[in-house]
Each structure stands twice: as C-alpha cells, then as structure tokens.
Design a protein around this motif. Structure first.
Motif, PDB file in Angstrom:
ATOM      1  N   ARG A  27       0.840  -1.207   0.000  1.00  8.67           N
ATOM      2  CA  ARG A  27       0.000   0.000   0.000  1.00  8.67           C
ATOM      3  C   ARG A  27       0.872   1.253   0.000  1.00  8.67           C
ATOM      4  NH1 ARG A  27      -3.031   0.113   4.581  1.00  8.67           N
ATOM      5  NH2 ARG A  27      -2.484  -1.946   5.350  1.00  8.67           N
ATOM      6  N   HIS A  28       2.028   1.178   0.661  1.00 12.66           N
ATOM      7  CA  HIS A  28       2.951   2.318   0.633  1.00 12.66           C
ATOM      8  C   HIS A  28       3.446   2.571  -0.804  1.00 12.66           C
ATOM      9  CE1 HIS A  28       6.260   5.002   1.690  1.00 12.66           C
ATOM     10  NE2 HIS A  28       7.040   4.232   0.938  1.00 12.66           N
ATOM     11  N   ALA A  29       3.826   1.488  -1.502  1.00  5.65           N
ATOM     12  CA  ALA A  29       4.288   1.654  -2.894  1.00  5.65           C
ATOM     13  C   ALA A  29       3.178   2.297  -3.743  1.00  5.65           C
ATOM     14  CB  ALA A  29       4.705   0.304  -3.479  1.00  5.65           C
ATOM     15  N   HIS A  30       1.940   1.870  -3.509  1.00  5.33           N
ATOM     16  CA  HIS A  30       0.820   2.460  -4.260  1.00  5.33           C
ATOM     17  C   HIS A  30       0.683   3.956  -3.943  1.00  5.33           C
ATOM     18  CE1 HIS A  30      -1.590  -0.904  -6.173  1.00  5.33           C
ATOM     19  NE2 HIS A  30      -0.587  -1.554  -5.606  1.00  5.33           N
ATOM     20  N   ALA A  31       0.852   4.295  -2.655  1.00  4.75           N
ATOM     21  CA  ALA A  31       0.692   5.706  -2.274  1.00  4.75           C
ATOM     22  C   ALA A  31       1.779   6.562  -2.925  1.00  4.75           C
ATOM     23  CB  ALA A  31       0.728   5.828  -0.754  1.00  4.75           C
ATOM     24  N   MET A  32       3.016   6.060  -2.921  1.00  3.25           N
ATOM     25  CA  MET A  32       4.116   6.813  -3.545  1.00  3.25           C
ATOM     26  C   MET A  32       3.881   6.932  -5.056  1.00  3.25           C
ATOM     27  SD  MET A  32       6.211   7.674  -1.093  1.00  3.25           S
ATOM     28  CE  MET A  32       4.770   7.911  -0.086  1.00  3.25           C
ATOM     29  N   GLY A  33       3.457   5.845  -5.661  1.00  5.68           N
ATOM     30  CA  GLY A  33       3.209   5.854  -7.105  1.00  5.68           C
ATOM     31  C   GLY A  33       2.087   6.808  -7.482  1.00  5.68           C
ATOM     32  N   LYS A  34       1.062   6.846  -6.653  1.00  7.54           N
ATOM     33  CA  LYS A  34      -0.078   7.736  -6.934  1.00  7.54           C
ATOM     34  C   LYS A  34       0.376   9.198  -6.869  1.00  7.54           C
ATOM     35  CE  LYS A  34      -4.763   8.498  -6.862  1.00  7.54           C
ATOM     36  NZ  LYS A  34      -4.762   9.891  -7.224  1.00  7.54           N
ATOM     37  N   GLN A  35       1.208   9.511  -5.868  1.00  6.74           N
ATOM     38  CA  GLN A  35       1.718  10.892  -5.777  1.00  6.74           C
ATOM     39  C   GLN A  35       2.523  11.250  -7.023  1.00  6.74           C
ATOM     40  OE1 GLN A  35       3.806  12.492  -2.451  1.00  6.74           O
ATOM     41  NE2 GLN A  35       2.721  11.209  -0.995  1.00  6.74           N
ATOM     42  N   LEU A  36       3.311  10.273  -7.492  1.00  2.40           N
ATOM     43  CA  LEU A  36       4.111  10.539  -8.700  1.00  2.40           C
ATOM     44  C   LEU A  36       3.211  10.743  -9.912  1.00  2.40           C
ATOM     45  CD1 LEU A  36       6.983   7.968  -8.134  1.00  2.40           C
ATOM     46  CD2 LEU A  36       7.280  10.453  -8.339  1.00  2.40           C
TER      47      LEU A  36
END
Ligand SMILES: Cc1ncc(COP(=O)(O)O)c(C=O)c1O
Length: 432
Positions: A330-339
């Motif tokens: 979920r952290h990877a998804h959150a970082m990716g979404k911000q990008l």
C-alpha cells in the motif's frame, strides 16, 4: 553526467559479449548501456559514482527495492544448508502454499525460473488439456522471447495488416514462420473481434492469453467489461483464459490484477516481483488443468525449478508484501499515486500534453498523443522524441527510468524520493 568508467567497461564487454550486454532490451540506453555497482533500497549507483533514484527496479523484480533485508536473510540462511537436490525441499511447499493463499485462480502451482518459461508452460498446458492448438493473443503485448510467444509485440504499422485481423509478425530473425499458424492476433480492448475469432475457428481455440493491463505498452487499462467479456467468451467456447501477470502479479494488488479487477482466469503466469530479485516464475491455475502436469501427460521440467534459495526468497518476498494487510504494498501504491498525480499536474502547469496511465506501482508516461489510446495502434500516436528528451533530462537529474516510458515504484521509495523526483520532472519537462 560522467560515464567514463561505464564507457571503458562497455568497450571491454563488447569484445566478449555481443553488444556488450546479456539481454537485448538493455541496449537502448543513452548515452550508452551503463554499468552499476551498488543498489540499496530505492537508489542505485553506477560505476562512475552517479547516484540515481531508481524507477527501473530491474524492470520489475525489485518491488521491495534493492537488496531487501528479509529476502537476503532468508536466502543466506538457505545457502548454508543446501542449494538444490533434484528432489523436493520443504521450502517449496511453503512457497506454493503462499501463492495459493494469495492468488484467486491458484489452486495449484508449478515453479520455474523466468517469465518466458512460465508462459511457454502455460501455453503447452492449455493446448494439452483442450487438445486444441490455436491461441488468441493481442497486438502490442509482450509475453517473453520464446518462439511461441514472441509475435506482434511492436510491428511496424505499414506491415501490421488490417486492424481487425493483424498479420502475424515475428519480432526476431530466426523465428519459425509456421509457428504463427496457430496464432490468432487481435487488437486489445475490442471484444467483438475476439468473439469473431471464436466464430471463425470453432472448436479450435485452446486459449486467450492477455496481459490484464498493457504494462509493456503504454500502461493501457482494460475497458470496463473487456476482461469480464474475455472470461465469458472463454467459458462459452471451452477455451482457457490465461492472464500473463508477470508484471501485474503481487503488485497491482497482492492477489494480482485478477484480484484487482475481480476476474479469475483459468491459468496465470507470474515472475518478477514474486521473489524480490531472485529468478523465480510460476504457472498457477485451476487444479482440473494443472493436474495434467502431475499426471505426467504434459511436460513441465527444469533443472533449476524450485531450487531452495529461490524458494526461500519467494516465501520471504511474498510474506513481506502480504503481512500487515499488505502495508508495504500500500505504501508503494501511495508513492506511485503521488508521482502519477504530480507528473500530470507539473506537465499541465508547464503547458505540456502529458499522459500518465496505468497503476501506481507500474505506470506509464508519454507525450502529445493524437488519438485516444486503447490499444497498440492508437498508442503509436505518441511523440517518442519528446519522451526521449524528457528521459535523458531525468537521468541527468538523478532519476532513472525505463526509456520507453514505464515507471516502476517500490515499497522502498520514500516521500523524499518522490519530492526530489518531482523536482527533476519539473526541470525535465522543459525539454519536452
Ligand atoms: C508480461 C510479461 N510476460 C513475460 C515476460 C518474460 O519474462 P522474463 O523476462 O522473466 O522471461 C515479461 C518480461 O518483461 C513480461 O513483462
């Protein structure tokens, strides 16, 4: 950016390795294929000391970042007690049970080493259990480099044939032309043309094989109802639905794209993220089909299959990704979404036409598309030169991405990485 040591190594490598590389896709790097000597978390260092925030992630395996501790610890422990036995080891049962626990279609699993091998095995299984030979596949999708799968990945449009019935085109010289006799190529995202294929070849189609998201080509998402429609058509006509989840597996959601979209295939292939950087792939699927491997009527084999260190890596990687309700993922998804949001906003503010598509841990960026992108041909309307300039400027500013526009995001990327990356994006957009 200094590349002197990379250049010297590259020149040396070219004397003993064709093209100075060991996988053809690594050649198209500018200003030359670079050499790297260290990776930690989300960062990688090349031999000239340049530090890069890494969104290549070895083209997908490093979902947990470079050198993930739980994976390395598990592998080190296993290395001390044995590598491989040409027999079974307890850890491979743990690994198979983990895949079965996480993946909706996985009632049974067979392990191998690369995604290409898994696709090869899944195709043989589908043909073997149905007794049919034809396979429907989609233009612009990559399923590895083996002869049965390496067709119509990036055909030149002037040779690609009619949109509704593309001409089979091998990607490499040296492929056997007659292999295409059993391929039916279709554009992606057009259900009516898949249905037409079933009508044209009644009782002959063994399988429909698809990437559930076109991660290798523009990050194109399935239209609503497309995957569901493939499921219905396959069931109706007695063909197997195969999802190639080599990229999407354990990344799009912990149970793969099939869990994300709620469409369960008969078979699925996995690799990349499943072992944190170690070479493991899997065919997973319904027991009624997979059991044919166990009855020895359809062959799946390999000296290195389920070797113990790789199985230890699989258990450790899948445990790390899935524990605490998949918190790391979920952290990877959150970082990716911000990008994704950040790149789209910066481009808009700079007056550039950018397209950011896909899913947060594997998204795609392109510029100046002139058509609505739904498949391979419409994606050809993008401005490749603009992306090449953007890519080079990103690299100059310490951000390493895949040259064709795909960005992978790991569980190790931090808020600081994202902020720095967006600063680099703002600068690189000036080149677009
Ligand atoms: C969707 C898909 N299938 C299959 C493969 C082949 O995997 P490998 O390179 O491990 O053979 C790839 C590799 O990128 C892939 O993206």
């Amino acid at each position: 950016m200094k590349v002197d040591r990379s250049r010297a190594l590259y020149e040396r490598a070219c004397k003993t390795c064709p093209g100075g590389i060991h996988s053809n896709v690594r050649k198209n790097w500018q200003p030359l294929p670079l050499f790297y000597e260290r990776g930690q978390g989300s960062h990688v260092w090349d031999v000239d000391g340049n530090e890069h925030i890494d969104y290549v992630l070895a083209r997908g395996p490093l979902l947990l970042g470079h050198s993930p501790k739980p994976v390395l610890d598990a592998v080190r422990k296993q290395l001390d007690v044995g590598l491989m036995y040409a027999g079974q080891s307890p850890i491979e049962v743990d690994a198979a049970e983990k895949v079965v626990e996480l993946v909706p279609c996985a009632e049974m699993v067979r392990f191998s080493n690369s995604g290409s091998e898994a696709v090869h095995g899944a195709l043989r299984l589908a043909r073997g259990v149905t007794g049919r030979m034809k396979v429907v596949r989609f233009e612009g999708q990559y399923h590895g480099w083996f002869d049965s799968a390496f067709w119509n990945y990036a055909p030149p449009l002037d040779k690609a044939g009619p949109r509704d019935d593309p001409t089979p085109i091998p990607v490499s010289r040296g492929q056997v032309a007659t292999d295409s006799e059993n391929l039916v190529i279709r554009p992606w995202n057009d259900l009516s043309l898949v249905e037409q294929a079933f009508q044209r070849y009644p009782g002959q189609i063994a399988a429909v094989k698809t990437e559930p998201i076109m991660c290798n080509m523009g990050g194109i998402l399935p239209k609503p109802g497309f995957l569901e429609g493939l499921r219905e058509l396959c069931t109706k006509h007695g063909a197997l639905l195969i999802f190639d989840e080599v990229i999407t597996g354990f990344r799009v959601s912990i149970g793969g794209a099939q869990q994300h979209f709620g469409v369960t295939p008969d078979l699925a292939t996995f690799a990349k993220a499943m072992a944190g950087g170690f070479p493991v792939s899997a065919i997973a699927g319904k027991a009624e089909y997979m059991n044919a491997f166990g009855e020895l009527t359809i062959t799946h084999a390999g000296t290195y299959n389920s070797n113990a260190p790789c199985m230890a890596a699989t258990v450790a990687a899948l445990t790390a990704l899935s524990e605490n309700d998949a918190a790391l993922l979920r952290h990877a998804h959150a970082m990716g979404k911000q990008l994704m949001d950040g790149i789209a906003k910066l481009a808009k503010d700079a007056g550039k036409q950018a397209h950011v598509r896909g899913v947060p841990p594997a998204f795609h960026v392109s510029f100046n598309e002139t058509e609505e992108v739904v498949d391979y041909r419409t994606f050809q309307s993008r401005d490749k030169d603009a992306y090449a300039r953007f890519w080079a400027a990103l690299q100059e500013n310490g951000v390493r991405t895949i040259p064709d526009g795909l960005w992978f995001v790991s569980t190790a990327h931090t808020q600081q990485d994202v902020d720095k990356t967006l600063e680099a994006v703002a600068k690189a957009l000036k080149e677009v």
